[in-house]
Design an enzyme around this catalytic site. Structure first.
Site, PDB file in Angstrom:
ATOM      1  N   GLU A 137       6.030 -24.730  36.503  1.00 37.90           N
ATOM      2  CA  GLU A 137       6.673 -23.608  37.189  1.00 37.90           C
ATOM      3  C   GLU A 137       7.853 -23.114  36.353  1.00 37.90           C
ATOM      4  OE1 GLU A 137       8.488 -22.631  41.642  1.00 37.90           O
ATOM      5  OE2 GLU A 137       8.628 -24.659  40.844  1.00 37.90           O
ATOM      6  N   LYS A 163       3.590 -17.204  44.153  1.00 37.31           N
ATOM      7  CA  LYS A 163       3.921 -18.316  45.044  1.00 37.31           C
ATOM      8  C   LYS A 163       4.096 -17.827  46.482  1.00 37.31           C
ATOM      9  CE  LYS A 163       7.349 -22.077  45.296  1.00 37.31           C
ATOM     10  NZ  LYS A 163       8.557 -22.606  44.631  1.00 37.31           N
ATOM     11  N   CYS A 188       4.471 -25.469  43.215  1.00 37.80           N
ATOM     12  CA  CYS A 188       5.585 -26.294  43.692  1.00 37.80           C
ATOM     13  C   CYS A 188       5.615 -26.479  45.208  1.00 37.80           C
ATOM     14  CB  CYS A 188       6.903 -25.721  43.171  1.00 37.80           C
ATOM     15  SG  CYS A 188       8.286 -26.913  43.199  1.00 37.80           S
TER      16      CYS A 188
END
Length: 290
Positions: free
Chosen positions: A49, A121, A162
């Site tokens: 990330e 995300k 994440c």
């Protein structure tokens, strides 16, 4: 079906970094490790990330973030994937989406240097940690609205980034949509990583009966945040096939494609999902997040 589709295995290379505030330096570091992964035989290489920039300050972020259409770093990485003839999964980059918001966006780049998939995300990390650290990802980033499965020569790969890791229904949905592999590039904090990182990744692999590839940020970053590292490759049975440490490095694992069908036949839970209602004991319908 291509010759690549007939392969029984392939090698994964996970790039672990300690990105900072200097985009050019981060890209140089990433390129060196990607080259190391390719020279080690990896056909699929994943970076963590925020590969290009690790920053919390809004003013600094917007001062250096570039839109996708004019992003020199993305062009460099696409050229590198073509040069090395690899599938390069840029775990995410900080991308300027508008004057008010950024995107935390992943890219899958083919050996021809073409971007074949993007993923923003979905879940934002907004939290006050016991150690006094405060994160408000939603203050700077626009959350994504679409889960993504993309094609690799060896099967489908489902995207996440994440904090998405803590939402298991995402991974179940990706498996049902055809994913054989799950990507979880991350920058987990040291505190939460020590407690949950390995457990959550193994759980997602077992639940979705997929291989999990998780390249991580690791170490003490310029802005003061400390990340956990420990990049992982996990099998559909939940076995840790490879694990990194804390420092920048590349870890490798050979992925046996036959394991996916074997695990799914031994425990056919993906075929046994059923729709159901959730109700309170008094019979009232309960509100359930989707």
């Amino acid at each position: 079906m291509t010759t690549a589709n007939l392969a029984k295995s392939f090698r994964v290379g996970l790039v672990q970094m300690c990105s900072g505030r200097d985009v050019a330096r981060n890209l140089r570091d990433a390129a060196a490790l990607i080259r190391e992964a390719a020279s080690g035989g990896a056909g699929y290489v994943q970076t963590p990330e925020v590969t290009n920039l690790m920053e919390l300050d809004r003013e600094r972020l917007f001062a250096v973030a570039e839109p996708e259409s004019a992003n020199a770093g993305l062009r460099q990485l696409a050229d590198l994937a073509k040069e090395l003839s690899i599938w390069l999964h840029v775990g995410s980059m900080v991308i300027k989406a508008s004057d008010a918001k950024l995107a935390n966006r992943a890219y899958l780049i083919s050996p021809k240097g073409e971007v074949t998939a993007r993923y923003d995300k979905i879940h934002m990390f907004d939290v006050d940690l016991p150690n006094g650290e405060v994160y408000r990802e939603s203050a700077n980033y626009e959350p994504g609205t679409k889960a993504v499965v993309a094609d690799l020569p060896w099967g489908g790969i489902g995207f996440s980034i994440c904090y998405d890791l803590r939402f298991p229904y995402l991974y179940r949905a990706l498996a049902h949509a055809g994913a054989s592999f799950l990507a979880v590039p991350a920058a987990f904090t040291r505190l939460t990583g020590e407690a949950h990182w390995v457990t959550l990744l193994r759980a997602r692999a077992i639940e979705a009966q997929c291989f999990v590839f998780a390249a991580a940020q690791g170490g003490l970053h310029e802005h003061g945040r400390e990340t956990f590292g420990h990049s992982l490759v996990v099998s559909p049975w939940g076995q840790v096939l490879a694990e990194g440490g804390v420092h920048p490095s590349v870890i490798f694992a050979d992925v046996d494609l036959a394991m996916i069908a074997d695990v799914r036949s031994r425990v056919p839970s993906l075929r046994h999902d059923r729709k159901f209602d959730v109700v309170h004991a008094d019979g009232k319908a309960a509100e359930v997040a989707s």
